[in-house]
Design an enzyme around this catalytic site. Structure first.
Site, PDB file in Angstrom:
ATOM      1  N   ASN A 199       5.612 -18.183   2.854  1.00 41.76           N
ATOM      2  CA  ASN A 199       5.672 -16.754   3.148  1.00 41.76           C
ATOM      3  C   ASN A 199       4.245 -16.233   3.195  1.00 41.76           C
ATOM      4  OD1 ASN A 199       6.169 -14.023   3.331  1.00 41.76           O
ATOM      5  ND2 ASN A 199       6.831 -13.796   1.207  1.00 41.76           N
ATOM      6  N   LYS A 256       3.108 -13.317   4.134  1.00 42.38           N
ATOM      7  CA  LYS A 256       2.951 -11.889   3.842  1.00 42.38           C
ATOM      8  C   LYS A 256       1.999 -11.263   4.872  1.00 42.38           C
ATOM      9  CE  LYS A 256       4.065 -12.839  -0.933  1.00 42.38           C
ATOM     10  NZ  LYS A 256       3.982 -12.380  -2.332  1.00 42.38           N
ATOM     11  N   HIS A 315      13.029  -9.652   0.261  1.00 43.24           N
ATOM     12  CA  HIS A 315      11.914  -9.977  -0.629  1.00 43.24           C
ATOM     13  C   HIS A 315      11.641  -8.783  -1.540  1.00 43.24           C
ATOM     14  CE1 HIS A 315       7.864 -11.012  -1.997  1.00 43.24           C
ATOM     15  NE2 HIS A 315       8.158 -12.259  -1.663  1.00 43.24           N
ATOM     16  N   GLU A 330       9.075  -7.351  -2.404  1.00 42.53           N
ATOM     17  CA  GLU A 330       8.119  -6.368  -1.881  1.00 42.53           C
ATOM     18  C   GLU A 330       8.786  -5.435  -0.881  1.00 42.53           C
ATOM     19  OE1 GLU A 330       4.636  -9.649  -2.572  1.00 42.53           O
ATOM     20  OE2 GLU A 330       5.297  -9.225  -0.531  1.00 42.53           O
ATOM     21  N   GLU A 347      13.236 -15.660  -6.831  1.00 42.37           N
ATOM     22  CA  GLU A 347      11.831 -15.360  -7.091  1.00 42.37           C
ATOM     23  C   GLU A 347      11.726 -14.318  -8.190  1.00 42.37           C
ATOM     24  OE1 GLU A 347       8.909 -16.129  -3.504  1.00 42.37           O
ATOM     25  OE2 GLU A 347       9.885 -14.202  -3.324  1.00 42.37           O
ATOM     26  N   GLY A 353       2.623 -14.151  -7.232  1.00 36.40           N
ATOM     27  CA  GLY A 353       1.208 -13.857  -7.061  1.00 36.40           C
ATOM     28  C   GLY A 353       0.463 -13.598  -8.349  1.00 36.40           C
ATOM     29  N   SER A 402       4.537 -18.509  -7.555  1.00 37.42           N
ATOM     30  CA  SER A 402       3.376 -19.309  -7.950  1.00 37.42           C
ATOM     31  C   SER A 402       3.647 -20.809  -7.923  1.00 37.42           C
ATOM     32  CB  SER A 402       2.867 -18.881  -9.337  1.00 37.42           C
ATOM     33  OG  SER A 402       2.476 -17.518  -9.324  1.00 37.42           O
TER      34      SER A 402
END
Length: 247
Positions: free
Chosen positions: A9, A11, A94, A96, A164, A170, A210
């Site tokens: 991904n 991003k 996701h 985000e 996730e 991250g 991660s």
């Protein structure tokens, strides 16, 4: 035996020229016969990257999609557009997108149905915040995300789920192998409750948060973890080491 999937991904990273350079470098090194490799890339990168990986084992995915066929939805991309551009997968839900763009489970359900109508494989993301984990409601929260976003039994086998934990995206923090397996195994039991054991046994469930070359083999060896959704590490040439985790 479920086939592994390792998806990157990207991003909001990589210009078209940078994207082509990276996949050209990675292309000969991510040919693990036991793994489906997917790069989910920014929309501006899709066309040049699809061209750059033609003839290889690499699939190209999108990072987002809208649930309408066409119309006055400035800035959005329809499933038909993605298919015509060569996209085979798309990330849906996701954290985000949920957090910054207020996407609800209801909206994600609409997206799931629409992309499946067009033969695109959705990668549905789910996961909890650190606060939710500390309150002990991880499993209840993840189950709600799955149940409210999911689709019919006939469609379910054409989807992928990615667990996730938001607190591990991250941050450099990784859920322990036991934590990741616990939730991925729980997700499989949710599908057994929703449909049946045969369906649950076939659906592929990924871990994301991660993931890197040093922890991939241990994570992917777990009985209910069928690969990874990889963020920052997929932007580097040594992403190949994650794909080749079993060599």
């Amino acid at each position: 035996m479920r086939r592994k999937v390792i998806a990157g991904n990207w991003k909001m990273n990589m210009t078209p020229s940078q994207a082509v350079k990276l996949v050209t470098e990675l292309r000969p090194n991510v040919n693990n016969p036991d793994v489906d490799v997917v790069f989910c890339v920014p929309s501006i990168d899709i066309v040049p990257v699809v061209e750059a990986v033609k003839g290889s084992n690499i699939h190209i995915g999108a990072e987002n999609v809208y649930y309408q066929e066409k119309g006055a939805f400035t800035g959005e991309l329809s499933p038909e557009m993605l298919v015509d551009a060569g996209v085979s997968h798309v990330i849906i839900g996701h954290s985000e997108r949920r957090m910054y763009f207020n996407e609800s489970n209801t909206v994600l359900n609409l997206k799931m149905h629409k992309v499946l109508e067009h033969g695109i494989i959705p990668i549905l993301c789910c996961g909890e915040t650190l606060e939710q984990r500390e309150k002990g409601i991880t499993l209840d929260f993840v189950k709600e995300q799955i149940v409210e976003a999911y689709v019919t039994k006939e469609q379910v086998l054409h989807t992928i789920v990615a667990y996730e934990p938001i607190w591990a995206i991250g941050t450099g923090k990784v859920a322990t192998t036991a934590q990741a397996q616990e939730v991925c195994g729980f997700i499989r039991t949710v599908f057994e409750e929703l449909y049946d054991k045969e369906t649950a046994d076939q659906i592929r469930i990924l871990y994301g948060g991660s993931v890197n070359a040093s922890n991939a083999a241990e994570l992917f060896a777990q009985p209910d973890i069928d690969g990874g959704l990889v963020g920052g590490a997929s932007l580097k040439p040594d992403f190949a080491d994650i794909v080749n985790y079993n060599k």
